[in-house]
Write a protein that holds these residues in place. Structure first.
Motif, PDB file in Angstrom:
ATOM      1  N   TRP A 117       0.807  -1.225   0.000  1.00  0.00           N
ATOM      2  CA  TRP A 117       0.000   0.000   0.000  1.00  0.00           C
ATOM      3  C   TRP A 117       0.841   1.277   0.000  1.00  0.00           C
ATOM      4  O   TRP A 117       0.344   2.363  -0.300  1.00  0.00           O
ATOM      5  CB  TRP A 117      -0.934   0.028   1.209  1.00  0.00           C
ATOM      6  CG  TRP A 117      -0.226   0.047   2.540  1.00  0.00           C
ATOM      7  CD1 TRP A 117       0.075  -1.020   3.317  1.00  0.00           C
ATOM      8  CD2 TRP A 117       0.260   1.203   3.240  1.00  0.00           C
ATOM      9  NE1 TRP A 117       0.731  -0.618   4.456  1.00  0.00           N
ATOM     10  CE2 TRP A 117       0.852   0.743   4.442  1.00  0.00           C
ATOM     11  CE3 TRP A 117       0.250   2.572   2.967  1.00  0.00           C
ATOM     12  CZ2 TRP A 117       1.433   1.605   5.367  1.00  0.00           C
ATOM     13  CZ3 TRP A 117       0.834   3.431   3.895  1.00  0.00           C
ATOM     14  CH2 TRP A 117       1.408   2.943   5.081  1.00  0.00           C
ATOM     15  N   VAL A 118       2.135   1.174   0.330  1.00  0.00           N
ATOM     16  CA  VAL A 118       2.984   2.362   0.418  1.00  0.00           C
ATOM     17  C   VAL A 118       3.133   2.991  -0.968  1.00  0.00           C
ATOM     18  O   VAL A 118       3.488   2.306  -1.929  1.00  0.00           O
ATOM     19  CB  VAL A 118       4.375   1.998   0.985  1.00  0.00           C
ATOM     20  CG1 VAL A 118       5.256   3.244   1.063  1.00  0.00           C
ATOM     21  CG2 VAL A 118       4.237   1.361   2.363  1.00  0.00           C
ATOM     22  N   PRO A 119       2.852   4.293  -1.117  1.00  0.00           N
ATOM     23  CA  PRO A 119       2.979   4.949  -2.419  1.00  0.00           C
ATOM     24  C   PRO A 119       4.381   4.791  -3.007  1.00  0.00           C
ATOM     25  O   PRO A 119       5.370   4.729  -2.268  1.00  0.00           O
ATOM     26  CB  PRO A 119       2.671   6.425  -2.096  1.00  0.00           C
ATOM     27  CG  PRO A 119       1.803   6.362  -0.886  1.00  0.00           C
ATOM     28  CD  PRO A 119       2.332   5.209  -0.084  1.00  0.00           C
ATOM     29  N   ASN A 120       4.456   4.738  -4.332  1.00  0.00           N
ATOM     30  CA  ASN A 120       5.722   4.414  -4.999  1.00  0.00           C
ATOM     31  C   ASN A 120       6.769   5.518  -4.951  1.00  0.00           C
ATOM     32  O   ASN A 120       7.882   5.336  -5.424  1.00  0.00           O
ATOM     33  CB  ASN A 120       5.452   4.018  -6.458  1.00  0.00           C
ATOM     34  CG  ASN A 120       4.738   2.687  -6.559  1.00  0.00           C
ATOM     35  OD1 ASN A 120       4.888   1.827  -5.689  1.00  0.00           O
ATOM     36  ND2 ASN A 120       3.956   2.519  -7.606  1.00  0.00           N
ATOM     37  N   ASN A 121       6.411   6.681  -4.378  1.00  0.00           N
ATOM     38  CA  ASN A 121       7.413   7.746  -4.241  1.00  0.00           C
ATOM     39  C   ASN A 121       7.935   7.860  -2.813  1.00  0.00           C
ATOM     40  O   ASN A 121       8.710   8.761  -2.506  1.00  0.00           O
ATOM     41  CB  ASN A 121       6.834   9.098  -4.687  1.00  0.00           C
ATOM     42  CG  ASN A 121       5.638   9.515  -3.847  1.00  0.00           C
ATOM     43  OD1 ASN A 121       4.916   8.681  -3.296  1.00  0.00           O
ATOM     44  ND2 ASN A 121       5.389  10.820  -3.757  1.00  0.00           N
ATOM     45  N   VAL A 122       7.515   6.958  -1.916  1.00  0.00           N
ATOM     46  CA  VAL A 122       7.966   7.033  -0.518  1.00  0.00           C
ATOM     47  C   VAL A 122       8.285   5.647   0.036  1.00  0.00           C
ATOM     48  O   VAL A 122       7.869   5.288   1.128  1.00  0.00           O
ATOM     49  CB  VAL A 122       6.930   7.745   0.387  1.00  0.00           C
ATOM     50  CG1 VAL A 122       6.915   9.225   0.140  1.00  0.00           C
ATOM     51  CG2 VAL A 122       5.537   7.150   0.185  1.00  0.00           C
ATOM     52  N   ASN A 123       9.030   4.860  -0.716  1.00  0.00           N
ATOM     53  CA  ASN A 123       9.324   3.485  -0.311  1.00  0.00           C
ATOM     54  C   ASN A 123      10.674   3.309   0.366  1.00  0.00           C
ATOM     55  O   ASN A 123      11.112   2.178   0.586  1.00  0.00           O
ATOM     56  CB  ASN A 123       9.254   2.554  -1.528  1.00  0.00           C
ATOM     57  CG  ASN A 123       7.854   2.039  -1.772  1.00  0.00           C
ATOM     58  OD1 ASN A 123       7.353   1.182  -1.061  1.00  0.00           O
ATOM     59  ND2 ASN A 123       7.204   2.590  -2.788  1.00  0.00           N
ATOM     60  N   CYS A 124      11.352   4.399   0.717  1.00  0.00           N
ATOM     61  CA  CYS A 124      12.719   4.249   1.228  1.00  0.00           C
ATOM     62  C   CYS A 124      12.771   3.412   2.504  1.00  0.00           C
ATOM     63  O   CYS A 124      13.564   2.467   2.598  1.00  0.00           O
ATOM     64  CB  CYS A 124      13.371   5.606   1.432  1.00  0.00           C
ATOM     65  SG  CYS A 124      12.544   6.705   2.590  1.00  0.00           S
ATOM     66  N   ASN A 202      14.246   8.554  -5.224  1.00  0.00           N
ATOM     67  CA  ASN A 202      13.338   9.216  -6.169  1.00  0.00           C
ATOM     68  C   ASN A 202      14.096   9.678  -7.410  1.00  0.00           C
ATOM     69  O   ASN A 202      14.362  10.869  -7.588  1.00  0.00           O
ATOM     70  CB  ASN A 202      12.657  10.420  -5.510  1.00  0.00           C
ATOM     71  CG  ASN A 202      11.837  10.044  -4.307  1.00  0.00           C
ATOM     72  OD1 ASN A 202      12.409   9.793  -3.246  1.00  0.00           O
ATOM     73  ND2 ASN A 202      10.536   9.982  -4.437  1.00  0.00           N
ATOM     74  N   VAL A 203      14.439   8.742  -8.282  1.00  0.00           N
ATOM     75  CA  VAL A 203      15.256   9.078  -9.453  1.00  0.00           C
ATOM     76  C   VAL A 203      14.501   8.940 -10.773  1.00  0.00           C
ATOM     77  O   VAL A 203      15.007   9.332 -11.822  1.00  0.00           O
ATOM     78  CB  VAL A 203      16.537   8.212  -9.499  1.00  0.00           C
ATOM     79  CG1 VAL A 203      17.453   8.554  -8.344  1.00  0.00           C
ATOM     80  CG2 VAL A 203      16.201   6.735  -9.472  1.00  0.00           C
ATOM     81  N   ASN A 204      13.303   8.394 -10.750  1.00  0.00           N
ATOM     82  CA  ASN A 204      12.525   8.272 -11.984  1.00  0.00           C
ATOM     83  C   ASN A 204      11.893   9.609 -12.344  1.00  0.00           C
ATOM     84  O   ASN A 204      11.621  10.441 -11.475  1.00  0.00           O
ATOM     85  CB  ASN A 204      11.440   7.205 -11.827  1.00  0.00           C
ATOM     86  CG  ASN A 204      12.020   5.807 -11.708  1.00  0.00           C
ATOM     87  OD1 ASN A 204      13.080   5.519 -12.266  1.00  0.00           O
ATOM     88  ND2 ASN A 204      11.344   4.933 -10.981  1.00  0.00           N
TER      89      ASN A 204
END
Length: 228
Positions: A117-124, A202-204
């Motif tokens: 469920w974690v958004p793909n821009n905050v998976n660190c 966040n490199v994409n």
């Protein structure tokens, strides 16, 4: 991802606007909320979107440029931190170049320990937690999707000790303070006299994260080394 205590009069839309995210992202980050129009004062809210994201450091801070992500690590990283089931550094390296969103869908391994469920821009923190789990350095209950939450869990774990950068080993957990909040990666060694990190960054072009090496100029909040 950070935590916010809901105040009387708050609405999800107002909270989303203040934190540069969306109501939809807030709902995904807080599955306990079933009705977007019904939130309870005093309860804690996970804030996704801007708090754990980062822009890779550049030679001219503030220039706004985004360098290409690196898949080439430090030349001589040295002995890596080891857990009962392996090295979190080696586990992270095995996923270099993968998008966090795709990795979460993989069955078994790191993907199975990352929360979908974690958004793909905050998976660190989601990614680092999963690598530590796979290495046997933490248990599932210590997994945390917020940087400060993972940091707190490691502070409570007697198997981890805070160390200075001079004593860091590849695989040590590094929490950084960013202009927008926090970011967490793993130490990968030194390159050109500067620390090199590996993590979900966040490199994409769309702001989503990919497993990559990166050098960042952000202040280090803590470095946790496994001593179990």
């Amino acid at each position: 991802m950070s935590s916010y205590r809901i105040k009387s009069g708050d609405t999800l839309s107002a909270i989303a606007k203040r934190n540069q995210t969306t109501v939809s992202a807030l709902m995904k980050a807080n599955p306990q909320i079933k009705n977007a129009n019904l939130i309870i004062a005093g309860k804690s809210l996970n804030i996704p979107g801007s708090r754990d994201s980062f822009d890779p450091g550049t030679s001219r801070p503030g220039s706004g440029s985004r360098p290409a992500p690196s898949t080439q690590g430090p030349s001589a990283p040295g002995p890596a931190s080891q857990g009962p089931k392996g090295s979190p550094f080696d586990i992270a390296k095995s996923h270099l170049g993968k998008n966090a969103g795709s990795l979460k869908l993989e069955k078994g391994g790191v993907g199975s320990d990352m929360e979908d469920w974690v958004p793909n821009n905050v998976n660190c923190a989601n990614f680092v937690s999963a690598c530590l789990e796979q290495a046997g350095q933490i248990k599932n209950g210590q997994h945390h999707n917020a940087v400060v939450g993972l940091q707190a869990n490691l502070d409570k774990d007697p198997n981890f000790k805070r160390v200075p950068l001079s004593q860091a080993k590849p695989g040590d957990v590094v929490c950084l303070k960013t202009p927008g909040g926090h970011h967490v990666v793993m130490f990968a060694g030194m390159k050109n006299g500067k620390p090199e990190y590996i993590g979900s960054n966040n490199v994409n072009r769309d702001g989503s994260q990919r497993i990559s090496y990166s050098q960042m100029n952000y202040p280090i909040m803590s470095i946790h080394q496994y001593r179990g």
